[in-house]
Scaffold this motif. Structure first.
Motif, PDB file in Angstrom:
ATOM      1  N   THR A   2       4.094 -11.421   2.360  1.00  0.00           N
ATOM      2  CA  THR A   2       4.793 -11.143   3.605  1.00  0.00           C
ATOM      3  C   THR A   2       6.281 -11.418   3.422  1.00  0.00           C
ATOM      4  O   THR A   2       6.726 -11.830   2.362  1.00  0.00           O
ATOM      5  N   TYR A  64     -14.314  -8.095   0.149  1.00  0.00           N
ATOM      6  CA  TYR A  64     -13.987  -6.687  -0.065  1.00  0.00           C
ATOM      7  C   TYR A  64     -15.207  -5.833   0.244  1.00  0.00           C
ATOM      8  O   TYR A  64     -16.270  -6.026  -0.339  1.00  0.00           O
ATOM      9  N   TYR A  66     -14.381  -2.408   0.581  1.00  0.00           N
ATOM     10  CA  TYR A  66     -13.756  -1.167   0.111  1.00  0.00           C
ATOM     11  C   TYR A  66     -13.699  -0.082   1.188  1.00  0.00           C
ATOM     12  O   TYR A  66     -13.478   1.069   0.894  1.00  0.00           O
ATOM     13  N   SER A  71      -8.156  -3.736  -2.094  1.00  0.00           N
ATOM     14  CA  SER A  71      -6.852  -3.988  -2.696  1.00  0.00           C
ATOM     15  C   SER A  71      -5.924  -2.803  -2.422  1.00  0.00           C
ATOM     16  O   SER A  71      -6.379  -1.689  -2.160  1.00  0.00           O
ATOM     17  N   VAL A  72      -4.661  -3.059  -2.493  1.00  0.00           N
ATOM     18  CA  VAL A  72      -3.665  -2.012  -2.299  1.00  0.00           C
ATOM     19  C   VAL A  72      -3.524  -1.235  -3.597  1.00  0.00           C
ATOM     20  O   VAL A  72      -3.380  -1.820  -4.674  1.00  0.00           O
ATOM     21  N   ALA A  73      -3.579   0.068  -3.511  1.00  0.00           N
ATOM     22  CA  ALA A  73      -3.404   0.904  -4.697  1.00  0.00           C
ATOM     23  C   ALA A  73      -1.920   0.962  -5.043  1.00  0.00           C
ATOM     24  O   ALA A  73      -1.093   1.290  -4.194  1.00  0.00           O
ATOM     25  N   LEU A  74      -1.597   0.603  -6.245  1.00  0.00           N
ATOM     26  CA  LEU A  74      -0.208   0.638  -6.689  1.00  0.00           C
ATOM     27  C   LEU A  74       0.126   2.016  -7.251  1.00  0.00           C
ATOM     28  O   LEU A  74      -0.732   2.673  -7.840  1.00  0.00           O
ATOM     29  N   LEU A  93       5.836   0.262   4.264  1.00  0.00           N
ATOM     30  CA  LEU A  93       5.182  -0.732   3.425  1.00  0.00           C
ATOM     31  C   LEU A  93       4.381  -1.734   4.234  1.00  0.00           C
ATOM     32  O   LEU A  93       3.460  -2.332   3.737  1.00  0.00           O
ATOM     33  N   GLY A  94       4.762  -1.969   5.471  1.00  0.00           N
ATOM     34  CA  GLY A  94       4.061  -2.948   6.287  1.00  0.00           C
ATOM     35  C   GLY A  94       4.597  -2.920   7.698  1.00  0.00           C
ATOM     36  O   GLY A  94       5.613  -2.300   7.980  1.00  0.00           O
TER      37      GLY A  94
END
Length: 109
Positions: A2, A64, A66, A71-74, A93-94
């Motif tokens: 954050t 999780y 899914y 998780s955040v995909a990079l 982004l947020g």
């Protein structure tokens, strides 16, 4: 993960995170209590946004599934954000509330 300005000088015991929600509300949704806040050592409140980053450690990990929690995909390591003119749409982004009950959104681009 954050922004440091969101948690700076706040007590972990007074915070929780809301997850798997499309609408921020203190009355509904999934919440997880915060165990510890780690603010970047070089963050300066009221200054620039340099080092304006913090980690929030939860008491219990999130499960999780899914679907709602994942998780955040990079992006690809060579992904480049196209440069645009001032006032053009940005990459979200947020988001979150800057005060309870006001309903104003903070958009980090």
């Amino acid at each position: 993960l954050t922004a440091a300005h969101c948690v700076y000088e706040r007590a972990a015991k007074d915070l929780s995170i809301q997850f798997a929600a499309k609408v921020i509300s203190r009355y509904s949704g999934n919440f997880a209590p915060v165990e510890r806040i780690i603010v970047h050592e070089n963050y300066t409140p009221g200054g620039s946004y340099a080092n304006d980053i913090a980690l929030v450690k939860l008491y219990n990990g999130l499960v999780y599934d899914y679907v709602k929690v994942a998780s955040v995909a990079l992006p690809d390591p060579y992904f480049e954000v196209p440069q645009t003119e001032i006032g053009a749409a940005g990459v979200l982004l947020g988001w979150g509330l800057n005060a309870v009950g006001l309903g104003e959104k903070i958009v980090i681009t």
